[in-house]
Write a protein that holds these residues in place. Sequence first.
Motif, PDB file in Angstrom:
ATOM      1  N   CYS A   9      -5.542   0.912   9.871  1.00  0.00           N
ATOM      2  CA  CYS A   9      -5.559  -0.037   8.758  1.00  0.00           C
ATOM      3  C   CYS A   9      -6.001  -1.412   9.237  1.00  0.00           C
ATOM      4  O   CYS A   9      -5.473  -1.926  10.222  1.00  0.00           O
ATOM      5  CB  CYS A   9      -4.185  -0.149   8.108  1.00  0.00           C
ATOM      6  SG  CYS A   9      -4.164  -1.332   6.754  1.00  0.00           S
TER       7      CYS A   9
ATOM      8  N   TYR B 263      -4.414   9.153   6.997  1.00  0.00           N
ATOM      9  CA  TYR B 263      -3.960   8.279   5.905  1.00  0.00           C
ATOM     10  C   TYR B 263      -2.434   8.219   5.809  1.00  0.00           C
ATOM     11  O   TYR B 263      -1.879   7.232   5.350  1.00  0.00           O
ATOM     12  CB  TYR B 263      -4.565   8.736   4.569  1.00  0.00           C
ATOM     13  CG  TYR B 263      -5.909   8.117   4.302  1.00  0.00           C
ATOM     14  CD1 TYR B 263      -6.018   7.011   3.474  1.00  0.00           C
ATOM     15  CD2 TYR B 263      -7.052   8.576   4.936  1.00  0.00           C
ATOM     16  CE1 TYR B 263      -7.244   6.387   3.254  1.00  0.00           C
ATOM     17  CE2 TYR B 263      -8.281   7.970   4.734  1.00  0.00           C
ATOM     18  CZ  TYR B 263      -8.366   6.876   3.887  1.00  0.00           C
ATOM     19  OH  TYR B 263      -9.569   6.257   3.695  1.00  0.00           O
TER      20      TYR B 263
ATOM     21  N   ALA C  64      -0.288   4.040   1.423  1.00  0.00           N
ATOM     22  CA  ALA C  64      -0.749   4.857   2.551  1.00  0.00           C
ATOM     23  C   ALA C  64      -0.407   4.094   3.837  1.00  0.00           C
ATOM     24  O   ALA C  64      -0.022   2.930   3.790  1.00  0.00           O
ATOM     25  CB  ALA C  64      -2.250   5.101   2.465  1.00  0.00           C
ATOM     26  N   ASN C  65      -0.556   4.768   4.975  1.00  0.00           N
ATOM     27  CA  ASN C  65      -0.254   4.149   6.281  1.00  0.00           C
ATOM     28  C   ASN C  65      -1.353   4.508   7.268  1.00  0.00           C
ATOM     29  O   ASN C  65      -1.112   5.150   8.289  1.00  0.00           O
ATOM     30  CB  ASN C  65       1.103   4.655   6.779  1.00  0.00           C
ATOM     31  CG  ASN C  65       2.193   4.425   5.751  1.00  0.00           C
ATOM     32  OD1 ASN C  65       2.646   3.308   5.567  1.00  0.00           O
ATOM     33  ND2 ASN C  65       2.555   5.486   5.019  1.00  0.00           N
ATOM     34  N   CYS C  66      -2.581   4.090   6.928  1.00  0.00           N
ATOM     35  CA  CYS C  66      -3.726   4.515   7.738  1.00  0.00           C
ATOM     36  C   CYS C  66      -3.551   4.085   9.191  1.00  0.00           C
ATOM     37  O   CYS C  66      -3.181   2.933   9.469  1.00  0.00           O
ATOM     38  CB  CYS C  66      -5.012   3.934   7.176  1.00  0.00           C
ATOM     39  SG  CYS C  66      -5.376   4.530   5.529  1.00  0.00           S
TER      40      CYS C  66
ATOM     41  N   SER D 148      -5.717  -4.202   7.544  1.00  0.00           N
ATOM     42  CA  SER D 148      -4.930  -5.326   7.004  1.00  0.00           C
ATOM     43  C   SER D 148      -3.460  -5.263   7.407  1.00  0.00           C
ATOM     44  O   SER D 148      -2.702  -6.179   7.094  1.00  0.00           O
ATOM     45  CB  SER D 148      -5.028  -5.353   5.480  1.00  0.00           C
ATOM     46  OG  SER D 148      -4.399  -4.198   4.932  1.00  0.00           O
TER      47      SER D 148
ATOM     48  N   ASN E  18      -7.953   3.850  -2.319  1.00  0.00           N
ATOM     49  CA  ASN E  18      -7.709   5.125  -1.626  1.00  0.00           C
ATOM     50  C   ASN E  18      -7.640   6.280  -2.639  1.00  0.00           C
ATOM     51  O   ASN E  18      -7.468   7.425  -2.264  1.00  0.00           O
ATOM     52  CB  ASN E  18      -6.447   5.059  -0.770  1.00  0.00           C
ATOM     53  CG  ASN E  18      -5.178   4.821  -1.582  1.00  0.00           C
ATOM     54  OD1 ASN E  18      -5.135   5.052  -2.786  1.00  0.00           O
ATOM     55  ND2 ASN E  18      -4.143   4.342  -0.906  1.00  0.00           N
TER      56      ASN E  18
ATOM     57  N   ARG F 251      -2.710  -9.246   5.408  1.00  0.00           N
ATOM     58  CA  ARG F 251      -2.642  -8.773   4.024  1.00  0.00           C
ATOM     59  C   ARG F 251      -2.218  -9.905   3.100  1.00  0.00           C
ATOM     60  O   ARG F 251      -1.417 -10.766   3.471  1.00  0.00           O
ATOM     61  CB  ARG F 251      -1.632  -7.631   3.945  1.00  0.00           C
ATOM     62  CG  ARG F 251      -1.998  -6.592   2.919  1.00  0.00           C
ATOM     63  CD  ARG F 251      -1.079  -5.381   3.000  1.00  0.00           C
ATOM     64  NE  ARG F 251      -1.689  -4.277   3.726  1.00  0.00           N
ATOM     65  CZ  ARG F 251      -1.067  -3.104   3.929  1.00  0.00           C
ATOM     66  NH1 ARG F 251       0.178  -2.949   3.470  1.00  0.00           N
ATOM     67  NH2 ARG F 251      -1.660  -2.135   4.569  1.00  0.00           N
TER      68      ARG F 251
ATOM     69  N   CYS G 295       0.831  -1.202   0.000  1.00  0.00           N
ATOM     70  CA  CYS G 295       0.000   0.000   0.000  1.00  0.00           C
ATOM     71  C   CYS G 295       0.866   1.253   0.000  1.00  0.00           C
ATOM     72  O   CYS G 295       2.008   1.225   0.460  1.00  0.00           O
ATOM     73  CB  CYS G 295      -0.917   0.036   1.225  1.00  0.00           C
ATOM     74  SG  CYS G 295      -2.133   1.360   1.082  1.00  0.00           S
TER      75      CYS G 295
ATOM     76  N   GLU H 120      -6.071  -6.602   1.823  1.00  0.00           N
ATOM     77  CA  GLU H 120      -4.959  -6.274   0.932  1.00  0.00           C
ATOM     78  C   GLU H 120      -4.525  -4.834   1.165  1.00  0.00           C
ATOM     79  O   GLU H 120      -5.103  -4.129   1.989  1.00  0.00           O
ATOM     80  CB  GLU H 120      -5.393  -6.447  -0.540  1.00  0.00           C
ATOM     81  CG  GLU H 120      -6.480  -5.483  -0.969  1.00  0.00           C
ATOM     82  CD  GLU H 120      -6.760  -5.567  -2.458  1.00  0.00           C
ATOM     83  OE1 GLU H 120      -7.925  -5.795  -2.809  1.00  0.00           O
ATOM     84  OE2 GLU H 120      -5.814  -5.430  -3.250  1.00  0.00           O
TER      85      GLU H 120
HETATM   86  S1  SF4 Z   1      -6.604   0.958   5.105  1.00  0.00           S
HETATM   87 FE1  SF4 Z   1      -6.266   0.588   2.943  1.00  0.00          FE
HETATM   88  S2  SF4 Z   1      -5.383   2.523   2.157  1.00  0.00           S
HETATM   89 FE2  SF4 Z   1      -5.138   2.523   4.376  1.00  0.00          FE
HETATM   90  S3  SF4 Z   1      -3.100   1.665   4.767  1.00  0.00           S
HETATM   91 FE3  SF4 Z   1      -4.597  -0.006   4.918  1.00  0.00          FE
HETATM   92  S4  SF4 Z   1      -4.646  -0.931   2.896  1.00  0.00           S
HETATM   93 FE4  SF4 Z   1      -3.707   1.122   2.699  1.00  0.00          FE
END
Ligand code: SF4
Length: 430
Positions: A197, A311, A192-194, A199, A277, A213, A190, A246
């Motif tokens: 997250c 995010y 991003a680093n929500c 996963s 995203n 993931r 990914c 994922e």
């Molecule tokens: S929630 Fe989705 S966009 Fe955000 S870090 Fe996880 S996989 Fe990436």
Amino acid sequence: MNQSPYILYSDGNGNIFEDTSLYAVGREGWDAFPVPAEEWIELPAGGNLYELPGRKGIGIDVKTGGMRLCEKGWAVAAFIPPAHTGLYLAAYETMPDAPTLPLFCYTASGWLDNKFYVPAFRIEQDIRQEFIGYDETKINFGVDHLLTAYPNNRLVKHLAENCCLTYRCPAARNLFMQRWECPIPTSPACNANCVGCISFQPEDETIVSTQDRLTFKPLAEEIVEFTVPHLMNAPFPIVSFGQGCEGEPLLMWETIRDAIIEIRKHTSRGSININTNGSKPDSVRALCEAGLNSIRVSLNSAQKHIYTPYYRPNNYEFEDIIESLKVVKSFGGWTSINYFVFPGMTDSDREYEALRKLIRDTDLSMIQWRNFNIDPDWYLGHIGVTETPELIGVKQMMDLLAEEFPKLKFGYFNPPIERIKGNYEMDFAH
Ligand code: SF4
């Protein structure tokens, strides 16, 4: 309802009780508020109750009318089922050594006349994730059938063994019942680093992701093999890239493009959707040229300064996700936002103005009002919000937007092509 329900508390061993000396209230942002009696509904089937360790519930004293803590046990919250949107969070005071709560939504809850109540309402009539609609026998038959039909397909194996039988993912269970929306995870990585997250959670975080993931990159052939029969045979078929197990599917856009082109050589039926995203508008354009029908972009806020600390994007900006929505619209596609509803942030006056601008600028088709699965204190801490902003009320905000944007649809799930191109208000009692 002509009165508020009573507060719930737990004994810390999973047993839940009502305290009839206190009426239940709700939380918005950092503050507790009385909930209008008409906003409480019975906890819908498929909902759960959670005890919140290290937290004491806040209620209104039935005699004095003052707010105070329930000292009888831990606070309790409700996890409300899909298709319903929560209007208030559970109200509680957090003790200094309280553990961070796992990635679920924590809606207010109460008890009255032998029933559990929550401040929420049904936002979506589609029944695809209706708790009672799942048939274990059909699911197990479907798993055996697809694993036998595609013995070398790593994606079918992942969806069967991990998603359906381990995580009990409602989307994967629908695939194996050969109906409605079929999930297609593709990306192990990914951009991003929500904070929340689902996963991937960093080692040093105390909470864990709700699923692991994907560990491989599927081939276009592996995607096409089981999705073409689904599109050709399932009722109201959708195939959706971008799943909870994922990273970011746009990082796999070439494979997804090739799969879409191949799928459309075999069938024009159903909708091909991507949950994303929205970080790479150029890749989105390539997918639209290949035949993508709809996009759902996830966001916690339409305000850049609230979006970015959540995010924590790598090499993309908030403006890119707006551009991705515009690109799909320019191809005549359906555009949704996967809008994480957090009472006290979602319904702030500044968020309302920013969301109005996003809807206007992108000519958005739909808002999916999804409950934010995150520990409220932990979230607000991470985005640097220390006090509750001016509020409109989640339901009031929805009403204002519905009035200003009559074409804009509200829901919880990606619509099938029959709703996108046909009668959107179709009956779901099938
Ligand atoms: S929630 Fe989705 S966009 Fe955000 S870090 Fe996880 S996989 Fe990436």
